[in-house]
Scaffold this motif. Structure first.
Motif, PDB file in Angstrom:
ATOM      1  N   GLU A  15       0.828  -1.208   0.000  1.00 22.48           N
ATOM      2  CA  GLU A  15       0.000   0.000   0.000  1.00 22.48           C
ATOM      3  C   GLU A  15       0.862   1.258   0.000  1.00 22.48           C
ATOM      4  O   GLU A  15       0.575   2.232  -0.701  1.00 22.48           O
ATOM      5  CB  GLU A  15      -0.924  -0.011   1.221  1.00 22.48           C
ATOM      6  N   ILE A  29       2.423   1.669  -3.503  1.00 24.50           N
ATOM      7  CA  ILE A  29       1.466   2.185  -4.476  1.00 24.50           C
ATOM      8  C   ILE A  29       1.208   3.672  -4.228  1.00 24.50           C
ATOM      9  O   ILE A  29       1.126   4.474  -5.175  1.00 24.50           O
ATOM     10  CB  ILE A  29       0.162   1.367  -4.417  1.00 24.50           C
ATOM     11  N   TRP A  88      -1.146   6.533 -13.277  1.00 25.83           N
ATOM     12  CA  TRP A  88      -1.523   6.640 -11.861  1.00 25.83           C
ATOM     13  C   TRP A  88      -2.996   6.335 -11.649  1.00 25.83           C
ATOM     14  O   TRP A  88      -3.384   5.785 -10.610  1.00 25.83           O
ATOM     15  CB  TRP A  88      -1.144   7.998 -11.286  1.00 25.83           C
ATOM     16  N   LEU A 113      -3.306   2.503 -11.714  1.00 28.57           N
ATOM     17  CA  LEU A 113      -2.729   1.928 -10.507  1.00 28.57           C
ATOM     18  C   LEU A 113      -3.661   2.127  -9.318  1.00 28.57           C
ATOM     19  O   LEU A 113      -3.798   1.241  -8.457  1.00 28.57           O
ATOM     20  CB  LEU A 113      -1.365   2.562 -10.230  1.00 28.57           C
ATOM     21  N   THR A 114      -4.322   3.259  -9.275  1.00 23.38           N
ATOM     22  CA  THR A 114      -5.298   3.490  -8.203  1.00 23.38           C
ATOM     23  C   THR A 114      -6.446   2.494  -8.299  1.00 23.38           C
ATOM     24  O   THR A 114      -6.926   1.979  -7.270  1.00 23.38           O
ATOM     25  CB  THR A 114      -5.835   4.931  -8.294  1.00 23.38           C
ATOM     26  N   ARG A 151      -5.351  -0.958  -6.984  1.00 17.57           N
ATOM     27  CA  ARG A 151      -4.745  -0.982  -5.659  1.00 17.57           C
ATOM     28  C   ARG A 151      -5.250  -2.150  -4.802  1.00 17.57           C
ATOM     29  O   ARG A 151      -4.476  -2.961  -4.303  1.00 17.57           O
ATOM     30  CB  ARG A 151      -5.013   0.334  -4.939  1.00 17.57           C
ATOM     31  N   LEU A 202       1.810  -7.590 -11.788  1.00 16.63           N
ATOM     32  CA  LEU A 202       1.458  -6.387 -12.524  1.00 16.63           C
ATOM     33  C   LEU A 202       1.160  -6.699 -13.988  1.00 16.63           C
ATOM     34  O   LEU A 202       0.268  -6.085 -14.602  1.00 16.63           O
ATOM     35  CB  LEU A 202       2.585  -5.358 -12.431  1.00 16.63           C
ATOM     36  N   TRP A 230       5.128   1.938 -13.434  1.00 14.94           N
ATOM     37  CA  TRP A 230       4.801   1.449 -12.094  1.00 14.94           C
ATOM     38  C   TRP A 230       6.057   0.925 -11.383  1.00 14.94           C
ATOM     39  O   TRP A 230       6.316   1.268 -10.235  1.00 14.94           O
ATOM     40  CB  TRP A 230       3.759   0.336 -12.190  1.00 14.94           C
ATOM     41  N   MET A 289       7.917   2.339  -7.997  1.00 17.61           N
ATOM     42  CA  MET A 289       7.897   1.507  -6.784  1.00 17.61           C
ATOM     43  C   MET A 289       9.295   1.089  -6.334  1.00 17.61           C
ATOM     44  O   MET A 289       9.475   0.643  -5.205  1.00 17.61           O
ATOM     45  CB  MET A 289       7.061   0.242  -7.029  1.00 17.61           C
TER      46      MET A 289
END
Length: 806
Positions: A24, A27, A54, A57-58, A61, A162, A175, A179
């Motif tokens: 978390e 991300i 983004w 990715l949200t 999550r 992913l 991503w 990260m």
């Protein structure tokens, strides 16, 4: 791997419980970074790509956080399979190359680079996990590639997950890039927890076994078109050879140590303690073999990788400033250690280009590319390893460790002409690092103006040494000479002040020792028998000090240069009541001169009128019968010639003064600590002692002492104080601030101690005061050591409990 190992499952469980919150955070950081990149994008296409990345990715999550622990658990249990082949390894089959998309190759390489970027962050904590995990799964030596918790397992699992959730490789690449940095910090914390868990379970570290051998010849390499990239145990990029065993002859050195030249060419060579020990002790030229083409090819690949890392974003200066601001608010002795290593990003304002780790690594690799012999390559790695050891020394303030890291390029260049120079204690470079480190022990606050004044000239010399660019050690000797000169100049006033302070306490100790001897001589006089106790206390105490002071001040004046010994007989005779009442005239002739001599001697010693008034009051009481007899006879004015009855005056003298000395008072006892006068106390720093003792209520101190277990030598104040020696450093809390002070003197009986802090400020304390401060942790001993020697010993010995080779 033992499938039913409860401890191994506990390690997995510890990691898996931490993974959801860790992901978390990753991300959240990635989304924030992508949003900032969107706002800063220079063209519409880039902004749209970052915005889509983004947002997607949200959306993913929750699914990622839920699925990642389960995927990771399966990966942990499969990671020990020696026949397991990663996606990258499968690419080595040339028959499959035509069937693999270029994007998959690029993505695999991108993952490998991410793993490589993680290694500097997790290296220290991961090495401890590698060693203990190898032992836990039943291996005698360290096999990093069999550690189920290695970084490549995390990266591959995350990459595969992913890929399942997002089809666009460009989005996945963004991503993973975002990260990567927070993943390194998170893994470092996880590895520290696992290492501590294994240590508490008494899992011993496995050892390393490597040997120095010739590597493959260039002719034995597979063609470039069929060459592939493999992940090693930690995901480092490694070249796949056409064969599994070298056909080149092993060097018959008589030493079972060996290392392949391809590994020797790396930015972080896997040189372990056995190789370094053999190298530093080599007298036969066993490391003088030439380097081969495989070495230079690997160096060029490493340079390409370093250039790629140079394009990554550096640490946010604002975040760094916030960290410094928070640290500055904490007491100097309670600040957590700031981590520094060879991969650290330093302050560019202080160190310029050498603040960047990739610039320092580029110097290392360029020098390796210029090397001709194995000894030069190994020497470069020894320098880097030693810099890393010093950078991690917890006794040094972080800016000092940063200075050593920043000096690495200049230190590396010296290894080209003298690969083993750090093995020489008289080498200017080693002396420069050691003496800067030893000088830095004077300071405990990296934000204090005094420390900054010390560090600024060091920075200037480091930058100059890096700029000169040669392998001649002479500039190091010049830099050290210049620093020494500035230190001596700064210390002159402080040294003069210290000499005066030490002279005061040493004179007090010498005077006290002589006074104790004089007191013993007085006790052997026949006329002290049945003398009043108050008189003997005075003679054994204050007056012995007066005589001793006079003898020390007049060494050529004989045993009684000022007649102070002579007055002893008069004093003892004048207090014998049964004699003086019968010879009052003689008493009146003796007393005035005797009193004048007594007062003069006490004044020369430094006794104040308040300190001596009690004795003179007692002496007056002892003489009062004779004085009263004289007044009575004066009133009679000769009218009567009959004797005055003496028994009428017995009640006028306090009984305790008339009482002869007890058996305990009859013999003197040596003073527990030297007597120091008011003037000497100010010079010796007793004023600070008063403040310190006033800050420590006796009741509170008693509680503090009672809570310290006497059997623990690390915390028992008595034992800790007994372990202090002249030259040791302490952190001392004085007048609301923490000072770094040096123990410069202790009395021969261990009853009095003098410390000096910055500016030559003295702090002289009794044993009891020191023990009180230790109990409250307001006096904390500071460990010091020979920094470079300790670093070398850690490099060449496998475990801390094994003695270092001679």
């Amino acid at each position: 791997m033992p499938a039913d190992s409860p401890l191994l499952e506990q390690c997995f469980d510890r990691v898996l419980r931490a993974v959801p919150s860790m992901l978390e955070r990753l991300i959240a950081d990635a989304v924030e970074g992508l949003q900032q990149a969107e706002q800063q994008g220079r063209n519409m296409q880039d902004r749209e790509l970052h915005a889509r990345a983004w947002w997607l990715l949200t959306q993913q999550r929750n699914a990622l956080v839920q699925q990642f622990p389960h995927r990771l658990e399966r990966a942990f249990h499969q990671a020990d399979n020696e026949g397991q082949t990663s996606t990258l390894a499968r690419l080595s089959d040339s028959s499959l190359l035509s069937l693999v998309d270029d994007s998959e190759i690029n993505e695999s390489l991108e993952s490998a680079r991410l793993i490589q970027a993680l290694l500097p962050v997790v290296e220290q904590s991961l090495s401890m996990v590698d060693a203990r995990m190898s032992s836990l799964i039943g291996l005698d030596t360290v096999h990093a590639e069999k550690n189920p918790l290695r970084p490549s397992v995390f990266v591959r699992t995350l990459r595969d997950l992913l890929a399942e959730r997002e089809a666009d490789p460009q989005v996945r690449k963004l991503w993973m890039q975002r990260m990567g940095p927070p993943l390194g910090k998170a893994l470092c914390q996880l590895y520290e927890q696992v290492a501590q868990m294994l240590q508490k379970a008494n899992v011993q570290e496995a050892g390393y076994r490597v040997r120095l051998v010739a590597d493959f010849q260039p002719s034995q390499l597979a063609p470039e078109s069929t060459r592939s990239w493999l992940e090693d145990g930690h995901g480092r990029l490694a070249e796949e050879r056409a064969r599994d065993t070298p056909s080149g002859p092993e060097r018959q050195t008589g030493d079972p140590l060996a290392l392949r030249m391809g590994d020797l060419a790396r930015e972080r060579s896997p040189l372990q303690h056995e190789v370094m020990q053999a190298f530093l002790g080599d007298r036969q030229g066993a490391f003088d073999q030439p380097l081969d083409n495989a070495f230079y090819e690997q160096v060029r690949r490493e340079l390409t990788r370093v250039d790629a890392f140079a394009r990554l974003p550096t640490q946010d200066p604002q975040a760094l400033e916030r960290e410094h601001r928070q640290r500055r608010e904490l007491p100097a002795v309670d600040r957590p250690k700031r981590e520094v290593d060879i991969g650290s990003q330093l302050d560019e304002a202080c160190w310029g280009d050498w603040a960047n780790p990739h610039e320092r690594s580029r110097v290392l690799l360029e020098l390796k590319h210029q090397a001709d012999k194995v000894s030069q390559a190994v020497g470069l790695d020894v320098v880097r390893k030693l810099v890393s050891q010093v950078a991690g020394d917890p006794l040094l303030l972080a800016p000092v460790r940063e200075a050593v890291v920043a000096l690495e390029p200049a230190l590396l260049r010296l290894a080209m002409s003298e690969p083993r120079y750090f093995n020489r204690e008289d080498h200017p470079a080693r002396q420069l690092i050691e003496q800067v480190a030893q000088r830095s022990f004077r300071y405990n606050d990296e934000y204090a103006p005094e420390f900054e004044a010390f560090l600024e000239p060091v920075r200037t010399r480091v930058q100059a040494l890096n700029a000169q660019g040669g392998s001649d050690p002479a500039p190091f000797a010049t830099a050290l000479a210049e620093l020494r000169s500035s230190w001596i100049t700064a210390d002159l006033e402080e040294q003069e002040r210290r000499i005066r302070q030490l002279d005061a306490v040493r004179l007090a100790e010498e005077r006290q020792e002589l006074a104790d001897q004089i007191a013993w001589e007085i006790s052997n006089r026949p006329d002290v028998f049945n003398a009043p106790g108050v008189v003997l206390d005075f003679l054994y105490g204050s007056w012995s000090l007066v005589i001793a002071s006079a003898q020390l001040a007049n060494p050529d004046g004989g045993p009684d240069p000022k007649g102070y010994r002579k007055v002893i007989g008069h004093l003892l005779w004048s207090t014998r009541r049964e004699v003086t009442l019968r010879q009052p005239r003689q008493l009146f002739e003796v007393v005035p001169a005797m009193l004048q001599t007594l007062r003069k001697g006490l004044e020369e010693l430094g006794k104040t009128a308040e300190e001596t008034q009690k004795f003179f009051d007692a002496l007056l009481k002892l003489h009062e019968p004779v004085l009263k007899l004289r007044r009575m006879r004066a009133r009679a004015d000769g009218a009567s010639s009959g004797p005055v009855p003496l028994e009428q005056e017995e009640g006028t003298v306090p009984p305790e003064l008339l009482a002869p000395a007890t058996a305990e008072q009859q013999k003197p006892r040596p003073a527990e600590q030297p007597w120091i006068g008011v003037r000497e106390r100010a010079s010796a720093g007793f004023d600070d002692t008063v403040v310190l003792e006033g800050d420590l209520p006796d009741e509170e101190l008693a509680d503090g002492l009672a809570t310290v277990p006497a059997e623990d030598p690390d915390t028992d104040p008595v034992r800790v104080l007994a372990g202090l020696h002249t030259g040791d450093w302490v952190d001392l809390h004085s007048e609301g601030q923490w000072l770094r002070a040096e123990l410069v003197w202790a009395s021969s009986k261990g009853s009095l101690f003098m410390f000096t802090s910055r500016g030559g400020r003295a702090h002289t304390m009794t044993r009891r005061s020191c023990e009180k401060l230790l109990a409250k942790r307001w006096l904390r001993p500071v460990g010091t050591r020979a920094v470079v020697r300790e670093a070398l010993q850690k490099m060449i010995r496998p475990r801390a409990d094994e003695p270092a080779p001679a």
